[in-house]
Scaffold this active site. Sequence first.
Site, PDB file in Angstrom:
ATOM      1  N   HIS A  65       0.847  -1.190   0.000  1.00  8.84           N
ATOM      2  CA  HIS A  65       0.000   0.000   0.000  1.00  8.84           C
ATOM      3  C   HIS A  65       0.882   1.240   0.000  1.00  8.84           C
ATOM      4  O   HIS A  65       0.646   2.178  -0.751  1.00  8.84           O
ATOM      5  CB  HIS A  65      -0.939   0.001   1.206  1.00  8.84           C
ATOM      6  CG  HIS A  65      -1.945   1.112   1.180  1.00  8.84           C
ATOM      7  ND1 HIS A  65      -3.035   1.153   2.015  1.00  8.84           N
ATOM      8  CD2 HIS A  65      -2.022   2.247   0.440  1.00  8.84           C
ATOM      9  CE1 HIS A  65      -3.744   2.252   1.773  1.00  8.84           C
ATOM     10  NE2 HIS A  65      -3.137   2.933   0.830  1.00  8.84           N
ATOM     11  N   GLU A 114       0.847   8.212  -3.714  1.00  7.11           N
ATOM     12  CA  GLU A 114       1.716   7.813  -2.605  1.00  7.11           C
ATOM     13  C   GLU A 114       2.953   8.703  -2.515  1.00  7.11           C
ATOM     14  O   GLU A 114       3.393   9.048  -1.409  1.00  7.11           O
ATOM     15  CB  GLU A 114       2.117   6.340  -2.756  1.00  7.11           C
ATOM     16  CG  GLU A 114       0.982   5.359  -2.532  1.00  7.11           C
ATOM     17  CD  GLU A 114       0.422   5.439  -1.121  1.00  7.11           C
ATOM     18  OE1 GLU A 114       1.198   5.345  -0.162  1.00  7.11           O
ATOM     19  OE2 GLU A 114      -0.809   5.607  -0.976  1.00  7.11           O
ATOM     20  N   HIS A 118       3.121  10.846   0.781  1.00  2.00           N
ATOM     21  CA  HIS A 118       4.038  10.238   1.746  1.00  2.00           C
ATOM     22  C   HIS A 118       5.510  10.346   1.346  1.00  2.00           C
ATOM     23  O   HIS A 118       6.366  10.569   2.193  1.00  2.00           O
ATOM     24  CB  HIS A 118       3.674   8.766   1.951  1.00  2.00           C
ATOM     25  CG  HIS A 118       2.265   8.539   2.381  1.00  2.00           C
ATOM     26  ND1 HIS A 118       1.796   8.914   3.625  1.00  2.00           N
ATOM     27  CD2 HIS A 118       1.205   7.997   1.722  1.00  2.00           C
ATOM     28  CE1 HIS A 118       0.510   8.590   3.726  1.00  2.00           C
ATOM     29  NE2 HIS A 118       0.125   8.040   2.585  1.00  2.00           N
TER      30      HIS A 118
END
Length: 256
Positions: A65, A114, A118
Amino acid sequence: MRPAALRGALLGCLCLALLCLGGADKRLRDNHEWKKLIMVQHWPETVCEKIQNDCRDPPDYWTIHGLWPDKSEGCNRSWPFNLEEIKDLLPEMRAYWPDVIHSFPNRSRFWKHEWEKHGTCAAQVDALNSQKKYFGRSLELYRELDLNSVLLKLGIKPSINYYQVADFKDALARVYGVIPKIQCLPPSQDEEVQTIGQIELCLTKQDQQLQNCTEPGEQPSPKQEVWLANGAAESRGLRVCEDGPVFYPPPKKTKH
């Protein structure tokens, strides 16, 4: 106003402005401070269950993920995702970090999400300070941790029979030597038990060594983020698993 008084007033305004900027800069730094990394892997069958979307024939193994700094996201919106920077990684990315819930051709949108949310925060660490380093290190960790093989060797595999959450916790703690965090999909009205959906293994910031995900007195985040795009609707959100029975769903479709 006399020149001396004018200079004094201007100096005072300048000092005030600098103080304000300094305070804003500190708040910005504080908002992006983080202490550990979280390697997040999800079970595709459960991901498809919780998202009402065009998820088709998901992988029958745990996939990435993301690699998330804790308590920090969206650190540099001026640093856009560039697929060219990770072109050498694409075969592994497609296999181990797929966008399991969307069938659109441009599956790199998940990686873009992502990175922007992040990766730009993880880039505080030298080993992760480029897109190739961030995604490359994530793939390395996926291989090193080898969650799929670990679960199989411990006899934990998808089944129509229920496990206990403690089966997962104890087995993972025994192999990795740390406390993981396990998320489940709460049961719907016509379901008996929660469904396992996501496993987090936590790492130290600088050298990415395993550490406990929760320490004594620390409260785990109750809900996990979900990757949504193109107006997808989330039906249910993942929560930290409650002690008790849990369903580890086998893939619905047999692959040939």
